[in-house]
Write a protein that holds these residues in place. Structure first.
Motif, short mmCIF file in Angstrom:
data_model
loop_
_atom_site.label_atom_id
_atom_site.label_comp_id
_atom_site.label_asym_id
_atom_site.label_seq_id
_atom_site.Cartn_x
_atom_site.Cartn_y
_atom_site.Cartn_z
N THR A 133 0.91 -1.13 -0.16
CA THR A 133 0.01 0.04 0.13
C THR A 133 0.87 1.47 0.23
N LEU A 134 1.75 1.49 1.02
CA LEU A 134 2.53 2.65 1.10
C LEU A 134 3.50 2.70 -0.22
N THR A 135 4.12 1.56 -0.59
CA THR A 135 4.97 1.70 -1.90
C THR A 135 4.12 2.28 -3.10
N LEU A 136 3.13 1.68 -3.49
CA LEU A 136 2.23 2.13 -4.44
C LEU A 136 1.91 3.88 -4.38
N ARG A 137 1.51 4.00 -3.04
CA ARG A 137 1.13 5.58 -2.89
C ARG A 137 2.22 6.62 -3.08
N ALA A 138 3.27 5.96 -2.40
CA ALA A 138 4.69 6.92 -2.39
C ALA A 138 5.16 6.96 -3.72
N THR A 139 5.17 5.68 -4.48
CA THR A 139 5.49 5.78 -6.06
C THR A 139 4.72 6.67 -6.79
N HIS A 140 3.46 6.77 -6.54
CA HIS A 140 2.36 7.55 -7.33
C HIS A 140 2.68 9.11 -6.92
N ILE A 156 10.09 4.94 0.52
CA ILE A 156 9.83 3.48 0.06
C ILE A 156 10.88 2.38 0.65
N ALA A 157 12.21 3.06 0.54
CA ALA A 157 13.36 2.33 1.13
C ALA A 157 13.37 2.01 2.41
#
Length: 718
Positions: free
Chosen positions: A72-79, A123-124
């Motif tokens: 979830t957070l990876t998708l939102r942060a990449t977005h 993300i990292a």
């Protein structure tokens, strides 16, 4: 086009070959680019890089929807990372009308890379922060998080205006007050409604969890909204938008005031695939505004009709702008339930606007367009019938299949349209002599253009939802919503006590109306500086719970809460046409050559029926197919009586505000029409509804008995 002498053509191109774009049209297009897709016109490798990043963003979002298991957070942060980079590349800090920047200055490269870097850092590091640090931030985390907050507010300033950064800044300042806060209560005891937060606590709330910047709003943007915006961009690049316009012209152009009616219908059809009022104004207004002027509408009235119809496009299912997807998440309901509930009010809204255009045509004594200038309906339908395939698939699957998720349906529709694009261009290439190979290459080029257009349209939405997350996060950490609710409760109780002589039911009703009017004004004021999506997010976080508390609603029951959410959503949309900051009105005025403020004032008058409809939905949930505290508790057939009376109420209200029914109304007649429309707001015994109909009939026959209607001489079509 805006040239009044230009005939309507069935040519699907926006500007016919050999015909120059007018200066007004050029200004309007530049306005849309500056507001929604970035004002810079880059060249060379910089333009190529923007295209590459935009296409990469689209492919990533499609991949995420396809695999469905990205964190979830990876998708939102990449977005947000993609949006950050593009925001600083294509949205300049200073916008000079008529002088677009052609390169990215060095400091914007630093800001763009730095902002994207903060998203990459999160993300990292997030697994380490969550698992090994127990959610606590190190000094490095606080510095990076602080950088993200500041760079997000700067990006919001560029993309959606100064209002959101100011509001977010005030909320963060509030969080830092109080006995334990950074400011130690220096702003006065009246702001000490909470214990106060330190800056690291505020950053932790906003940066390193899913209750702040990376909350529900940006989650919906990343998971669902992007795909629907991309769907709209590809659908428009196929040529469907122009086809809708010509179908509308062929169907309604020949009726009295047909140019306006065609504009309204085409905006409704475009609203199915687009959630942008300003871009709808430019796309449709380039043709419809000039035609309305040529048939007798003033420049301001022509622009205002286009503004009202384009703004209401956000009410049309299934897209309804980004706010509808967030609303479904807030209510924890299936998206299909929301779009089914929203359909009746949307049709009522456009039906009433058609009545408004007819009343204006009667006042001006207008005729329809000559048949020789109208597209032939049968030929137009046959030429573009296949545009309905993706639309029917999208709407049909969303409404019929309960197991289909919106993002999966949107993704499948995108794949379908990509295939249609190649087939269409291949066939056209064979037909016009370009050849099969060139046709396929042109299809690929159009797909890349659609991807870039969709990604650039998403920049403002992604930044707005992330910035709104700052405010939502502060409300959560400080409990501000409870404090505001207590204040409004105090005001409401005072009104009840003041009106106690009228009885408890009447006193309660008046207190609810006062709270709704307050909410309406707040939504309109916020909407002057915020896009609809951000406006709705703020209203749903701050005002919706207050209305629910005053009205005694069960906040866990979506059937009781949906009318409240729709109420604030409708007034957020009205803000698009509310002077003095109505960007849609300025775009329409650029095309029409009219006064932008006068255009906005006239559009706001046309939009008053939307305000009445918002109150109708609140007090009469059957218009949202709600009954017995259950979504879908009433069928369309069972709701028909309420739909009929609501439409008549909207007609009466429009006639009263425009001061014309069979002929110009006098003050007494206008008052009777207003009384009738207000009676029809609230579902009561049938005798009251019939009484309202009798009032309307009495005004009509009163006018007929006073003499024949004598509108101005019919305006001939040049």
């Amino acid at each position: 086009m805006s040239d009044p002498t230009r005939p309507i053509s069935s040519d699907p191109t926006l500007t016919p070959p050999g015909q120059e774009m007018t200066e007004g049209e050029r200004r309007a297009i530049e306005m849309v680019e500056a507001a929604e897709t970035g004002g810079r016109k880059l060249f060379g490798w910089q333009r190529g890089l923007v295209t590459l990043v935009a296409v990469a963003w689209c492919l990533y979002q499609m991949y995420a929807a396809q695999v469905g298991n990205i964190d979830t957070l990876t998708l939102r942060a990449t977005h947000l990372g993609f949006a950050f980079f593009l925001a600083y590349l294509v949205f300049p800090h200073r916008k000079t009308p008529g002088q677009p920047q052609t390169r990215v200055p060095w400091y914007d490269w630093i800001l763009g890379i730095g902002a994207t870097g903060t998203a990459a850092y999160l993300i990292a590091q997030y697994p380490h922060i969550a698992n090994e640090q127990g959610g606590l931030l190190t000094n490095t985390d606080v510095w990076v998080g602080s950088g993200m907050v500041i760079l997000l507010l700067l990006a919001a300033w560029r993309t959606i205006g100064i209002a959101m950064p100011i509001v977010a800044g005030v909320f963060m300042l509030y969080a830092l007050t109080g006995p334990k806060g950074l400011i130690r209560g220096d702003l006065g005891p009246q702001l000490q409604l909470h214990a106060g937060q330190t800056w690291p606590q505020v950053v932790g709330q906003l940066f390193a969890n899913t209750e702040g910047i990376f909350g529900t709003a940006i989650g919906v943007s990343a998971q669902i909204v992007f795909l629907f915006v991309l769907f709209g961009a590809i659908f428009d690049k196929l040529g469907a938008g122009e086809w809708f316009m010509h179908v509308a012209q062929g169907l309604l152009g020949g009726f009295r005031g047909g140019a306006a009616k065609a504009s309204i219908l085409s905006s409704a059809l475009n609203g199915v695939i687009s959630g942008s009022a300003v871009s709808n104004v430019v796309t449709g207004g380039n043709i419809t505004i000039g035609t309305m002027i040529r048939t007798g509408y003033s420049r301001e009235k022509a622009g205002a009709i286009e503004v009202a119809s384009s703004s209401n496009g956000q009410l049309m299912p299934p897209v309804m702008g980004a706010a509808a997807f967030i609303m479904a998440q807030n209510l924890n309901i299936e998206y299909r339930s929301l779009i089914l509930a929203a359909a009746i009010p949307a049709f009522l809204c456009y039906g009433a606007l058609l009545v408004v255009s007819h009343i204006e045509a009667l006042k001006l004594g207008l005729r329809g367009l000559p048949k020789s200038e109208l597209p032939r309906v049968r030929q137009t339908l046959l030429a573009g019938w296949y545009y309905l395939i993706p639309l029917v698939y999208l709407i049909g699957t969303l409404t019929i299949n309960p197991d289909a998720t919106p993002e999966r349906v949107a993704l499948n529709t995108i794949f379908l349209m990509l295939g249609m694009m190649f087939i269409q261009e291949a066939v056209l290439g064979q037909r016009d002599g370009r050849g099969l190979g060139q046709g396929l290459l042109d299809g690929g080029r159009k797909i890349i253009e659609a991807f870039e257009s969709g990604a650039r349209s998403m920049i403002g939405i992604a930044i707005a939802t992330a910035a709104a997350g700052i405010i939502v996060g502060i409300v959560t950490i400080t409990g501000l919503g409870f404090g505001l609710a207590d204040i409004v409760q105090f005001v409401s109780d005072g009104i009840k006590n003041l009106m106690a002589f009228a009885g408890p039911q009447v006193a309660t009703f008046i207190s609810i109306v006062v709270v709704l009017v307050m909410a309406q004004l707040i939504a309109l004021i916020l909407g002057m500086g915020l896009p609809t999506t951000a406006n709705y997010i703020l209203m749903s976080a701050l005002i919706v719970p207050i209305i629910a508390k005053i009205a005694g609603l069960d906040t866990s029951n979506p059937a009781q809460m949906l009318p409240v959410h729709m109420f604030v959503f409708y007034f957020g949309i009205m803000a698009d046409s509310t002077p003095p900051v109505a960007l849609a009105a300025f775009a329409a005025a650029a095309i029409s050559g009219g006064n932008p403020v006068a255009t906005g004032v006239q559009a706001f008058q046309y939009e008053l029926r939307t305000a009445l409809l918002a109150y109708m939905m609140f007090f009469n949930p059957q218009l949202l197919l709600i009954a017995n505290n259950r979504l879908g508790g009433v069928t369309w057939v069972e709701a028909l009586p309420m739909i009929f009376f609501a439409f008549i109420g909207l007609v009466a209200f429009s006639a009263a505000t425009l001061r014309f029914l069979h002929r110009r109304t006098n003050p007494v007649q206008a008052l009777l029409l207003l009384i009738a429309s207000f009676i029809l707001i609230i579902p009561t015994q049938i005798v009251w509804n019939l009484a309202a109909l009798c009032l309307i009939a009495a005004v009509y026959f009163w006018q007929k008995a006073s003499g024949r209607s004598e509108p101005p001489a019919p305006v001939a079509v040049a």
